[in-house]
Scaffold this active site. Structure first.
Site, PDB file in Angstrom:
ATOM      1  N   ASP A 205       0.874  -1.159   0.000  1.00 32.93           N
ATOM      2  CA  ASP A 205       0.000   0.000   0.000  1.00 32.93           C
ATOM      3  C   ASP A 205       0.920   1.221   0.000  1.00 32.93           C
ATOM      4  O   ASP A 205       2.091   1.130   0.406  1.00 32.93           O
ATOM      5  CB  ASP A 205      -0.880  -0.040   1.251  1.00 32.93           C
ATOM      6  CG  ASP A 205      -1.634   1.252   1.463  1.00 32.93           C
ATOM      7  OD1 ASP A 205      -2.350   1.682   0.553  1.00 32.93           O
ATOM      8  OD2 ASP A 205      -1.486   1.840   2.550  1.00 32.93           O
TER       9      ASP A 205
ATOM     10  N   ASP B 247       0.082   5.161   0.843  1.00 27.64           N
ATOM     11  CA  ASP B 247      -0.073   6.111   1.957  1.00 27.64           C
ATOM     12  C   ASP B 247      -0.129   5.377   3.294  1.00 27.64           C
ATOM     13  O   ASP B 247      -1.012   4.551   3.511  1.00 27.64           O
ATOM     14  CB  ASP B 247      -1.352   6.921   1.779  1.00 27.64           C
ATOM     15  CG  ASP B 247      -1.385   7.687   0.469  1.00 27.64           C
ATOM     16  OD1 ASP B 247      -1.006   8.859   0.469  1.00 27.64           O
ATOM     17  OD2 ASP B 247      -1.791   7.095  -0.554  1.00 27.64           O
TER      18      ASP B 247
ATOM     19  N   ASP C 111      -1.447  -0.730   5.998  1.00 26.99           N
ATOM     20  CA  ASP C 111      -1.652  -0.135   7.319  1.00 26.99           C
ATOM     21  C   ASP C 111      -3.117   0.057   7.651  1.00 26.99           C
ATOM     22  O   ASP C 111      -3.453   0.739   8.631  1.00 26.99           O
ATOM     23  CB  ASP C 111      -0.946   1.222   7.406  1.00 26.99           C
ATOM     24  CG  ASP C 111      -1.675   2.306   6.623  1.00 26.99           C
ATOM     25  OD1 ASP C 111      -1.929   3.379   7.190  1.00 26.99           O
ATOM     26  OD2 ASP C 111      -1.985   2.076   5.443  1.00 26.99           O
TER      27      ASP C 111
END
Length: 211
Positions: A9, A11, A166
């Site tokens: 991922d 960001d 995250d």
């Protein structure tokens, strides 16, 4: 885990983009005569991009009649100053080097749009084997389409890929795609152990033990 590629991922996982995202949100507020909101207060919403930040910063829902125009304005401000404070998370450059040293490939799978993602990738001189964005497929994570697209680009079976994220939607997407899921503790999420990820890592180099 015997993997041939690591997909990240963007960001909150690969790069810390929160400061530039929050700056765009605060510009949206100041042009409306509103005070800025401190970075740390908005940081947890950074993974949700324009939608999450506007909802948090203005207290409105996406159904609000002004939301669409505000989102376009936000994205314009963000594109104008997209890589001012953005940087890789500490230790991430070392991890990418370790992945490449093992003859493995790495890529990016994000819900961020292509034109924004590629601007940052170029500005940071990153060299991923693939970049799959929110407008690459018809579906956003947690749908697995973008992860499956990345595996196809790399000519790998999904089971041969790790997906690192995250946010809960990252882990759900990895599970749905049949990839090994890795949750990170350094990003914008804060409930990693409740997501049923295959593993949780505290810092980037912890991933090396699982390659």
């Amino acid at each position: 885990m015997r993997s041939k590629a690591v997909l990240f991922d963007f960001d909150g996982t690969l790069a810390d983009t929160a400061a530039d995202l929050v700056a765009a949100l605060n510009r949206l507020r100041t042009v409306r005569g509103m005070a800025e909101i401190p970075l740390e207060k908005l940081r947890p919403y950074a993974s949700a991009g324009a939608r999450g930040l506007i909802v948090a910063g203005f207290g409105i829902l996406t159904e609000h009649p002004e939301f669409k125009d505000m989102r376009e304005e936000f994205l314009r401000y963000y594109a104008e100053a997209i890589c001012v404070e953005t940087k890789l998370f500490p230790g991430m450059d070392k991890l990418l080097g370790a992945i490449e040293a093992r003859g493995l490939r790495w890529g990016i799978v994000t819900n961020k749009s292509t034109h924004l993602t590629r601007k940052i990738v170029a500005a940071m001189a990153l060299t991923p084997a693939c970049v799959v964005c929110g407008d690459t497929t018809p579906h956003l994570k947690p749908h697995p389409a973008s992860l499956l697209h990345a595996a196809n680009e790399l000519a790998l079976a999904p089971k041969d890929c790790l997906y690192v994220g995250d946010d809960l939607r990252d882990i759900l997407a990895a599970h749905a795609a049949g990839m090994t899921s890795v949750a990170v503790e350094w990003g914008y999420g804060d409930d990693w152990h409740a997501w049923n990820a295959d593993t949780v890592i505290r810092q980037p180099m912890d991933l090396v033990a699982h390659l």
